[in-house]
Design an enzyme around this catalytic site. Sequence first.
Site, short mmCIF file in Angstrom:
data_model
loop_
_atom_site.label_atom_id
_atom_site.label_comp_id
_atom_site.label_asym_id
_atom_site.label_seq_id
_atom_site.Cartn_x
_atom_site.Cartn_y
_atom_site.Cartn_z
N GLU A 208 1.11 0.88 6.66
CA GLU A 208 1.44 1.11 5.25
C GLU A 208 1.92 -0.27 4.81
OE1 GLU A 208 5.06 3.20 4.32
OE2 GLU A 208 4.22 4.01 2.47
N ASP B 277 5.01 3.16 9.16
CA ASP B 277 5.69 3.30 7.88
C ASP B 277 6.30 1.95 7.48
OD1 ASP B 277 8.77 4.34 6.76
OD2 ASP B 277 6.94 5.09 5.83
#
Lengths: 723, 109
Positions: free
Chosen positions: A407, A370
């Site tokens: 990401e 993330d």
Amino acid sequence: MERIDAYPTHEYNGYMLRAGRPSPFGATLVPGGVNFSIFSGHANYCVLVLFEKGADEPFAEIPFRGLFKRPGTGEPFWGDFRIGNVFCMTVFGLDVDNVAYGFRMNGPYESAERGEPGTFRFNTDNVLMDPYAKAIGGRTVWGEQPDWDAPYPHRAQLVYDDFDWEDDHPLEVPSEDLVIYEMHVRGFTRHESSGVRYPGTFAGIREKIPYLKELGVNCIELMPIFEFDEFEHSKPNPQTGELLMNYWGYSTIGFFAPKAGYAATGRTDDGTMVMDEFKTLVKDLHDNEIEIILDVVVNHTAEGNENGPVIAYKGIDNPTYYILTPEGYYFNFSGTGNTLNCNNPIVRNMLLDCLRYWASEYHIDGFRFDLAAILGRDPYGAPLANPPLLETLAHDPILAKCKLIAEAWDAGGLYQVGSFPAFGRWAEWNGKYRDTLRRFLKGEPVVGDMAQRLQGSPDLYRDRGPTASLNFITCHDGFTLMDMVSYNEKHNEANAEGNRDGANDNYSWNCGWEGPTDDEGINALRRKQVKNAAAMLMVSQGVPMLLMGDEVGRSKGGNNNTYCQDNALTWMNWELVEKNAGIFRFFKNMIAFRNAHPMLRGRYFLSNQDYMHTGYADVTWHGTRAWNADWGENSRTLAFMLSGAYAKGGTAQDDMIYVAMNMHWEDHDFELPGLSEGKKWHVFANTNMPSPQDSWEPGSEPALSDQGHFLVGARSVVILVGK
Amino acid sequence: MEMTITEIKGVKVVQVEGDIDSSNASDVQERIHALIEPEVKILLDMSGIGFMSSAGLRMLLFLYRQVSGGGGKVVLTGLQDEIEETMELTGFKGFFEIYETQESGLAAF
């Protein structure tokens, strides 16, 4: 023979001790006792605090540095259980099943109070959690109201970390062969329609493995499962009174512990059982040829900024763990309050330990990071050209066969899709794929971009290959697929932020009406658009990812930021499997098609040339006229043909595949390219037809009566197989 | 925790009453271990066990490994619902043959 260091050399208040070993960090069972090891670059005082599980007050506090007695003689002497900056001590005779532990720390520096900026946050009133805790108790049942005054809410537990994996091992499915299904652990089975015995848990996922196999996915990606606080930032919805929670979990408390509240065994308060339950899930998935990828949040912690709670890191070694401003405020590249100091050598080692731990002890097949752009920032926040952490992870021997997916952006403006420091290993969530596909679907003339995305984005990953491109149209962030074709605007009022939260650039189109409607024409168009998206995703080079529920047309009512919704809005509704059986069937056929055709799963970019002199280039581009794509600025039609002789670099044999995409609002006749002698075009999919004529089981496709032309309906995708 | 051992038709029937956790799991294991010989047949009657911790589960699996390693067989009978559930959730159940009663368990040998 027994170890000669299995005997105590020190005594403190009846507790028998010995100098411990610094490695491994955390609490480790050793013969006769437990080895505790914790580091701090700045503390000079550390005390081990022991609780009985469930007790408010500790039953013992044992210093790492202090006055001890010799066992037997009682002679006092000064002891210092420390090697370098690591406090390490072995304690004998502890009841593993019943102990929770923590630490108090202090250092010779001025420390700031909560709410004030400052470099250090030492406070001996705080009991600090072990960053290397393998199990965390205290919040073992999701949503159960805790005692808010409890002094030590997230409690490290002692565990048995043995598990009989038998012959299980990570599957090492080649990236190009993956079809990934992104799911939320609780949301997947919490709805009563799931019919599982253990709703909303790791065990619940096991019960749905047959469903996943039927759909045909071979990899699940779990949204964060590291221990987090579902009550973080929770507040009642002012309109409904319902509690908005930290449902998604992007807020790590412990990097080594699976969330107890996600385990059916959580209520036993036995951390070993939580670990066993999760390991059993992994073992079962692997038995069924399904990989598991974890969404890991190593860019920030749940401690927030100077106003947030002290759980562990702030009280142990604040300036090491966090990127701080010179005044002692927290840099906020994550948008959540703090930023983990990932490229600090000590933190970098902790993160490496963390990933190695999950890869080796839990047999995890891959990790999605993330806000991974944060992992490339230095201790002052500046982006690094060669971030040590990313390089370390890319080259680590234990992680060598794990998928690493980034990401590739953060909340601080660093957007690195196509430029993420990959070291030849990292794949990226391709945000450009998402945007291009959505725009094409809603009728924008982006055929040039589409040609790049369909090939695995060679414009972005020239030196890498299509497996660097994690292709997705939807994920937990944003609209579901059905909502993407049902809403022009976001509708996040339920989040109680005045609909200001959530992205505005959704590239969505509601097909003529905003939200639910009885108009059958609009509903049919929406279903077709959903199928169009599925079709294009599955015929693209690269690694496809689906969002939980898209295969049955799940809707979140137009809310594109459901991070706080722990209710039927976000829970997978299993009644949709029957209600939208046509959509499910189409997804199933599309996935089966991808699995049946190695030409779609290349590891290297298509060359657009006929380098093997077979008569056809590996990929050729067409439009309404064969051999002539319309690349004009108003073109909304595109077709391509793949030559099966080039499957897997020519090492596999496959059929010819032709895909025609008409995103124009009118029907168009597509002239079909000719096939070589003896082959005929068969139709595999035509989204313009209602279910079940919209797709066929691979291998059963009917031959076309007209081998020269196909009338592709408005806003439709047609897939042909030449054999 | 109490343990009684009898022998029925060549099968060593071990009956345990009470809870098994880290305080006594080693002890139980040692006492059962004393019975193990090649090709031994053991029936563990668990109807009197109300609670088993992770230590207890591990003790069971250890027992299974030792018995099957010598070509023997162990079956479990009378599992209370909660224990059976826990074993299912934590992956321990799959190793064992499980029966409701001593009678049906004995018939398995």
